[in-house]
Scaffold this active site. Structure first.
Site, PDB file in Angstrom:
ATOM      1  N   SER A 165     -12.113 -96.855  12.317  1.00 27.94           N
ATOM      2  CA  SER A 165     -12.866 -97.817  11.040  1.00 27.94           C
ATOM      3  C   SER A 165     -13.981 -96.767  11.453  1.00 27.94           C
ATOM      4  O   SER A 165     -14.491 -97.115  12.512  1.00 27.94           O
ATOM      5  CB  SER A 165     -12.437 -98.537  11.391  1.00 27.94           C
ATOM      6  OG  SER A 165     -13.268 -99.126  10.107  1.00 27.94           O
TER       7      SER A 165
ATOM      8  N   TYR B  23     -13.246-106.934  14.714  1.00 29.62           N
ATOM      9  CA  TYR B  23     -12.802-106.358  14.413  1.00 29.62           C
ATOM     10  C   TYR B  23     -12.965-104.722  14.625  1.00 29.62           C
ATOM     11  O   TYR B  23     -12.370-103.972  15.279  1.00 29.62           O
ATOM     12  CB  TYR B  23     -12.067-106.149  12.658  1.00 29.62           C
ATOM     13  CG  TYR B  23     -11.488-105.375  11.750  1.00 29.62           C
ATOM     14  CD1 TYR B  23     -10.507-104.908  12.255  1.00 29.62           C
ATOM     15  CD2 TYR B  23     -12.353-103.755  11.605  1.00 29.62           C
ATOM     16  CE1 TYR B  23      -9.634-103.894  11.643  1.00 29.62           C
ATOM     17  CE2 TYR B  23     -11.006-102.707  11.372  1.00 29.62           C
ATOM     18  CZ  TYR B  23      -9.899-103.151  11.747  1.00 29.62           C
ATOM     19  OH  TYR B  23      -9.042-101.531  10.582  1.00 29.62           O
TER      20      TYR B  23
END
Length: 227
Positions: free
Chosen positions: A139, A152
């Site tokens: 990501s 995250y």
């Protein structure tokens, strides 16, 4: 190792929806034998997966589930591609780091880093035998810093590091790939109540991943859109 198929074999985690589902479909349509997993049997019933895809319902952090995945790979006798796609955002709504506690950290890291790390170690003999590829879905939050995305993002940075260290330690071709924003249930969970219809569907990312696998550059961190 007893090779039971001449077709290439891929294990894609988190294949009941989103990018994992789209990639599993595309690989199967291209002639691969695909093993995929996910926690929800109901989602798989709705997924309309192609022939050539074996579904194993369960949680990657569970040792018995990982053993079941190993059994399926053993039955094929080969593994050409291991894709770490399954992940979690953690507790919702997403919160700033100052509001995160140890159980939150343990949950996210167990799913996003621990499960992939241990699964990779169990699959190394097959990947090495096939001169296979280890591919982890990363990501941009792994390298950029967004409010609420700290836990995250840190887990994805950890996954990047684990993936590329496996490559350095074993000689396997290893990729950490940022797919970009996508119109998925997970992305919607991160932005509750917001319209994310401007994000591309995960199916649009798959050709870039397949192009990466075809090009097979040196191990490293890449953006899907660059292929």
């Amino acid at each position: 190792m007893n090779i039971a198929t001449n077709a290439r074999v891929a294990l894609v985690t988190g294949g009941s929806a989103g990018l994992g589902l789209a990639l599993s479909r595309a690989l199967a349509e291209a002639g691969w034998r695909v093993i995929t997993d996910g926690r929800s049997a109901e989602k798989f019933k709705e997924a309309d997966l192609a022939d050539g895809v074996t579904v194993v319902v369960g949680d990657l952090t569970d040792a018995d589930h990982r053993a079941e995945l190993v059994a399926h790979v053993t039955a094929y006798g080969r593994l050409d591609l291991l894709v770490h796609n399954a992940s979690t955002l953690g507790a919702l709504p997403m919160r700033p780091l100052a509001e995160v506690d140890v159980p939150d950290l343990a949950h996210v890291w167990r799913t996003n880093v621990g499960g992939p790390l241990v699964l990779t170690s169990t699959m190394l003999p097959w990947l090495r035998e096939a001169d296979g590829v280890l591919l982890s879905i990363s990501s941009d939050a792994a390298v950029n810093h967004y409010e609420g995305w700290g836990l995250y993002g840190a887990s994805k940075a950890g996954l990047d590091h684990v993936t590329l260290t496996y490559g350095a330690e074993t000689g396997l071709t290893a990729y950490a790939v940022d797919p970009g924003d996508m119109r998925t249930a997970m992305h919607q969970d991160a932005f509750p109540g917001e319209d994310i219809s401007d994000r591309p569907q995960p199916e649009t990312v798959v050709p870039h991943l397949l192009a990466l696998l075809d090009a097979r550059p040196e191990s490293g961190r890449y953006r899907a859109e660059d292929f």
